[in-house]
Design an enzyme around this catalytic site. Structure first.
Site, PDB file in Angstrom:
ATOM      1  N   PHE A   1       0.863  -1.194   0.000  1.00 17.80           N
ATOM      2  CA  PHE A   1       0.000   0.000   0.000  1.00 17.80           C
ATOM      3  C   PHE A   1       0.888   1.230   0.000  1.00 17.80           C
ATOM      4  O   PHE A   1       1.670   1.443   0.923  1.00 17.80           O
ATOM      5  CB  PHE A   1      -0.931   0.049   1.224  1.00 17.80           C
ATOM      6  CG  PHE A   1      -1.824   1.256   1.189  1.00 17.80           C
ATOM      7  CD1 PHE A   1      -2.982   1.258   0.426  1.00 17.80           C
ATOM      8  CD2 PHE A   1      -1.481   2.421   1.867  1.00 17.80           C
ATOM      9  CE1 PHE A   1      -3.790   2.392   0.341  1.00 17.80           C
ATOM     10  CE2 PHE A   1      -2.291   3.555   1.800  1.00 17.80           C
ATOM     11  CZ  PHE A   1      -3.450   3.536   1.038  1.00 17.80           C
TER      12      PHE A   1
ATOM     13  N   ASP B   1       9.385   2.923   1.499  1.00 15.87           N
ATOM     14  CA  ASP B   1       8.215   3.643   2.006  1.00 15.87           C
ATOM     15  C   ASP B   1       8.179   3.427   3.521  1.00 15.87           C
ATOM     16  O   ASP B   1       7.839   2.340   3.998  1.00 15.87           O
ATOM     17  CB  ASP B   1       6.956   3.088   1.333  1.00 15.87           C
ATOM     18  CG  ASP B   1       5.682   3.770   1.813  1.00 15.87           C
ATOM     19  OD1 ASP B   1       5.722   4.420   2.876  1.00 15.87           O
ATOM     20  OD2 ASP B   1       4.644   3.635   1.140  1.00 15.87           O
TER      21      ASP B   1
ATOM     22  N   LYS C   1       3.045  10.747   8.111  1.00 12.47           N
ATOM     23  CA  LYS C   1       2.364  10.324   9.349  1.00 12.47           C
ATOM     24  C   LYS C   1       3.002  10.897  10.620  1.00 12.47           C
ATOM     25  O   LYS C   1       2.801  12.055  10.931  1.00 12.47           O
ATOM     26  CB  LYS C   1       2.285   8.799   9.379  1.00 12.47           C
ATOM     27  CG  LYS C   1       1.307   8.243   8.324  1.00 12.47           C
ATOM     28  CD  LYS C   1       0.942   6.816   8.613  1.00 12.47           C
ATOM     29  CE  LYS C   1       0.061   6.186   7.541  1.00 12.47           C
ATOM     30  NZ  LYS C   1      -1.350   6.375   7.747  1.00 12.47           N
TER      31      LYS C   1
END
Ligand code: PLP
Length: 400
Positions: free
Chosen positions: A144, A229, A258
């Protein structure tokens, strides 16, 4: 307006907010540390951290003071000008990642978009200036990487891609933790390998150190960029600042977001020094990226991680917490089949649909996140107390 005319937040959502999320039926109005409260005054332990964003919990006093100070001083300038907070945050991120340069944006998917563009520029250079020839990126199955066209095209999941064809071409997918599977997809058109160091959304799957070291060698051998990532697993969540540090490797580029802003929308790409010149003025940009306010948030997060020794705390405290979750799995093997993850990024694999258990935990005062196929994700803030970690296991046990 008389009382009967008052429309609740739920009513307004029903009437006006796009229905693109499955939301829990509560409205949160206040937070402090690891706790949040809903509009009826009920308290919850927040082990979602806003999906790994609120690294310091809610409203940490140092973070709040930094935001109050900065918002009274200067909030936004655009990247037409320098601002001291962006400069300092870049310096500190380079301190963690190694010699290189940082680009700031506003989210994880934007950080990944920058990585994808970096790999295209690398491909052009590798192909001696030929545009579009060397553009292939090898990603992992079940990855993802976000919801923009680049991120979504790197995310081989039907539920995310369906309805949005044609996608960005050039992405191919190999088996996570299977070096041969990645090696078998490398050809003369390949520019990069791009994976999550820990797959978060698809159910918390950790890359082994041997696999990451193997990918590093593979990339060196074929002049490919190794792009990681770290949007969900980075910024201290596993007990190291970046999760790849556990493998003792260094990638060519990192996507992060985040936890970096601790609640302010913020993302960044770090690029290794000898690859950083691929980007020239005008190649990429963001109006909002790296504002004085967002970077003040990032600096406050890094300050607290350092001052409160949060990397050490995550490393130490997670051991007994994970052991307690594994004990629960042992006690209830018909319900829990596996406990996976590292530090405070933990996935508990359930034998069946976990929705009723997640709902029951919420009723008992604990918020957690679903992931992948029948996985429950626990994402406490980095400064959670040992008591709250223990409490989360007790609530989980009661809910089961
Ligand atoms: N990459 C990873 C590993 C993620 O977990 C996420 C979000 O969950 C993203 C990218 C996308 O980040 P954002 O939602 O900030 O665009």
């Amino acid at each position: 307006m008389n009382a009967s005319n008052v429309r609740t937040a739920a009513d307004l959502y029903d009437a006006y907010v796009l229905k693109n999320y499955g939301r829990a039926p509560i409205t949160l109005t206040r937070g402090c540390g690891t706790q949040v409260w809903d509009d009826e005054g009920r308290a919850y332990l927040d082990f979602t951290s806003g999906i790994a964003v609120s690294a310091l919990g809610h409203c940490h006093p140092h973070w709040v003071a930094a935001m109050q100070r900065q918002s009274a001083e200067l909030i936004h300038t655009s990247n037409l000008f320098r601002n001291p907070n962006q400069a300092e945050l870049a310096r500190r991120l380079v301190g963690h990642a190694g010699p290189g340069r940082v680009f700031f944006c506003n989210s994880g998917t934007e950080a990944n978009e920058a990585l994808i563009k970096l790999s295209r520029l690398h491909g052009v250079q590798k192909a001696g200036g030929a545009e579009g020839k060397c553009h292939k990126i090898i990603c992992a199955k079940n990855a993802f990487h976000g919801r923009t066209y680049g991120g979504m095209s790197a995310t081989p999941q039907e539920k995310i891609q369906k309805g949005f064809a044609p996608l960005v071409p050039g992405f191919v997918f190999a088996e996570l933790n299977n070096l041969q599977s990645f090696a078998g997809l490398v050809d003369e058109n390949t520019a990069a390998i791009f994976i999550e160091t820990i797959q978060g959304e698809s159910g918390v799957r950790v890359c082994t150190p041997e696999f990451l070291r193997g990918l590093r060698e593979l990339c060196d051998k074929h002049n490919l960029l190794l792009m990681l990532d770290e949007v969900q697993c980075g910024i201290g969540r596993t007990g190291k600042f970046y999760a790849f540090e556990h493998a003792g490797i260094r990638p060519d580029a990192i996507g992060m977001a985040k936890g970096l802003g601790g609640g302010m929308p913020m993302g960044a790409m770090w690029v290794r020094e000898d690859r950083a010149d691929l980007f020239h003025a005008g190649h990429h940009g963001s109006t909002f990226g790296g504002t004085p306010l967002a970077c003040a948030a990032g600096l406050a997060v890094l300050d607290v991680i350092e001052k409160e020794n949060l990397l050490e705390k995550v490393t130490l405290q997670s051991v007994s917490w994970i052991a307690a979750l594994k004990k629960l799995a042992e006690d209830l093997p018909q319900k829990i089949t596996e406990v996976r993850g590292q530090g405070y990024l933990i996935g508990v694999q359930m034998a069946s649909d976990p929705a009723p258990v997640i709902a029951r935990m919420r009723e008992l005062g604990l918020l957690v996140v679903g992931a992948g196929s029948n996985t429950i994700r626990f994402l406490p803030p980095l400064n959670v107390s040992g008591e709250d970690l223990a409490k989360s296991v007790e609530i989980f046990r009661n809910a089961l």
